[in-house]
Design an enzyme around this catalytic site. Structure first.
Site, mmCIF file in Angstrom:
data_model
loop_
_atom_site.group_PDB
_atom_site.id
_atom_site.type_symbol
_atom_site.label_atom_id
_atom_site.label_comp_id
_atom_site.label_asym_id
_atom_site.label_seq_id
_atom_site.Cartn_x
_atom_site.Cartn_y
_atom_site.Cartn_z
ATOM 1 N N THR A 152 -11.048 -0.532 -3.487
ATOM 2 C CA THR A 152 -11.477 -0.409 -2.078
ATOM 3 C C THR A 152 -11.747 1.036 -1.674
ATOM 4 O OG1 THR A 152 -9.212 -0.113 -1.291
ATOM 5 C CG2 THR A 152 -10.045 -2.386 -1.399
ATOM 6 N N TRP A 163 3.681 4.305 -3.829
ATOM 7 C CA TRP A 163 4.263 4.142 -5.171
ATOM 8 C C TRP A 163 5.434 5.095 -5.384
ATOM 9 C CZ3 TRP A 163 3.811 -0.058 -7.677
ATOM 10 C CH2 TRP A 163 2.650 -0.827 -7.582
ATOM 11 N N CYS A 350 -4.318 0.247 3.549
ATOM 12 C CA CYS A 350 -5.534 -0.549 3.318
ATOM 13 C C CYS A 350 -5.142 -2.020 3.425
ATOM 14 C CB CYS A 350 -6.066 -0.236 1.920
ATOM 15 S SG CYS A 350 -7.122 -1.480 1.205
ATOM 16 N N CYS A 353 -5.401 -4.123 0.255
ATOM 17 C CA CYS A 353 -4.346 -3.750 -0.706
ATOM 18 C C CYS A 353 -2.994 -4.274 -0.212
ATOM 19 C CB CYS A 353 -4.270 -2.233 -0.871
ATOM 20 S SG CYS A 353 -5.865 -1.445 -1.115
#
Length: 424
Positions: A152, A163, A350, A353
């Site tokens: 994206t 993360w 996002c 996501c």
């Protein structure tokens, strides 16, 4: 470069490749395109619980297109929404059945019982995920086939922060042991990882496998061409190599891919264990279309029997097998760490996501719940409510779609291998 045996398992990469790519993947794909599995209810408006974050990805490929409610099959809408309040508020089984009968006489008796079971079971004590409030006015149905997981453009500091938070704060890792490539001190990290118990090592490997799987999807469905007349998505070899090539990642890439296979084995094992739950005559994949529902249940059972037939299953009996008190404490830590990760998904900027992140963590959380409920599953009665063990429709949809994503990653790896061989 990823071949041979996997750590902590008796299985090898080649066996998984052959089993997944030629037997399981085609059937699973067919199942996931059916109405029951393509509609997932999700609340994408929940605020991030860990830091103030209002920065949402403004790119059009980050957007999620929810379904107008009249496009969602009646059976799915009624099953997961209409009855929940009634069913949760009533204590007696027969009272509930009467009340449901009054709500909708057009449903068959089995369907009402199935709906009741989904609705009354919202016990978070055995759950590995923060439950999404699907009864919130912000929760909407999303057609997963119309909102595929792909690249994206969401990357950089915002994606890294997610993360980083997952690895640094939720993988049982002490602060002074740096993750590979975070500071180039990978050897210290692996020395530490080798020294921890099998459960904590497995936890890290599951998260790393999930990360690898998501990165494969983004590399395999990359925006290759974007003109006013058309958008073209396909495999981006450079992107794939940056994430997994042995030289470019200083030996880290192949480890990540092995962790993907480890994740595959864990989720496959959960599918093989949960077969009795789905085999019961009272269970149905209810959408309201009787012949399609029966056909999909038949396909679902075929997939689960296939999963059970896999020759080299992961042996989860090595988990939490030591001192009972210690094991219980460790299991609870495991559950809380994973629950925290499911909450971090609400911080993803996002929306596409976020959707797939939530779905895949819920799917893995459901797989873990199954593996830790083996005794309850074995004790389930053949008919009537299965009080000890229950899965909601959300959990079922997440479980199979999450495994579908991992299965797709293994298949895409074969594709990248072929492309790279032809380039040599």
């Amino acid at each position: 470069q990823v071949t041979g045996y996997l750590d902590d398992c008796t299985c090898d990469v080649e066996t998984i490749d052959a089993f997944n790519n030629y037997k399981l993947f085609p059937r699973l794909n067919e199942l996931l395109e059916s109405d029951y599995f393509r509609y997932y209810k999700v609340n994408l408006q929940k605020p991030c619980p860990f830091w103030d974050d209002s920065s949402h990805c403004g790119m059009r490929d980050c957007a999620v297109q929810p379904c107008p409610s009249d496009e969602v099959p009646d059976g799915i809408r009624s099953g997961s929404y209409k009855y929940s309040e009634e069913a949760n508020n009533l204590a007696e089984e027969c009272e509930e059945a009467k009340r449901l009968g009054a709500v909708d006489d057009s449903l068959s008796k089995e369907t009402r019982e199935a709906v009741l079971q989904w609705a009354q079971h919202d016990d978070s004590s055995d759950s590995f995920c923060e439950a999404d409030d699907i009864h919130s006015p912000d929760a909407e149905y999303v057609d997963l086939l119309l909102n595929p997981e792909r690249y994206t453009g969401y990357k950089g500091p915002d994606a890294w922060k997610i993360w980083n938070s997952i690895y640094e704060e939720n993988c049982f890792k002490p602060q002074n042991v740096k993750r590979p490539l975070a500071s180039g001190r990978g050897q210290t990290f692996y020395k530490w990882l080798k020294g921890v118990c099998v459960e904590k090592r497995a936890f890290y490997r599951l998260i790393s496998g999930l990360h690898a799987s998501i990165n494969i999807h983004l590399s395999a469905r990359y925006l290759l061409q974007d003109t006013w007349s058309e958008k073209k998505w396909g495999p981006n070899v450079t992107e794939f190599q940056q994430r997994f090539d042995e030289v470019l990642t200083r030996g880290e890439g192949p480890r990540r891919l092995k962790n993907l296979y480890f994740l595959y084995l864990i989720e496959l094992r959960a599918l093989s264990k949960v077969l009795p739950f789905f085999e019961r005559p009272g269970f149905q994949l209810y959408t309201g279309n009787q012949s399609q529902d029966a056909g999909m249940k038949h396909l679902l059972l075929e997939i689960l029997h296939l999963a059970k037939s896999f020759p080299l299953h992961f042996d989860e009996n090595s988990f939490f097998a030591g001192n009972e008190k210690e094991a219980a404490k460790l299991k609870e830590e495991f559950r809380l760490h994973f629950k925290n990760i499911s909450r971090i998904m609400d911080c993803v900027g996002c929306f596409k996501c976020r959707l797939w992140g939530k779905l895949q963590t819920q799917g893995l959380g459901t797989a873990l719940k199954i593996l830790f409920s083996e005794n309850l599953i074995e004790r389930m009665p053949e008919s009537g409510p299965s009080y000890g063990f229950q899965l909601t429709r959300q959990e079922i949809v997440a479980l199979f779609n999450a495994f579908g994503r991992v299965s797709t990653s293994v298949k895409e790896l074969e594709n990248f291998r072929n492309i790279l061989q032809n380039m040599r």
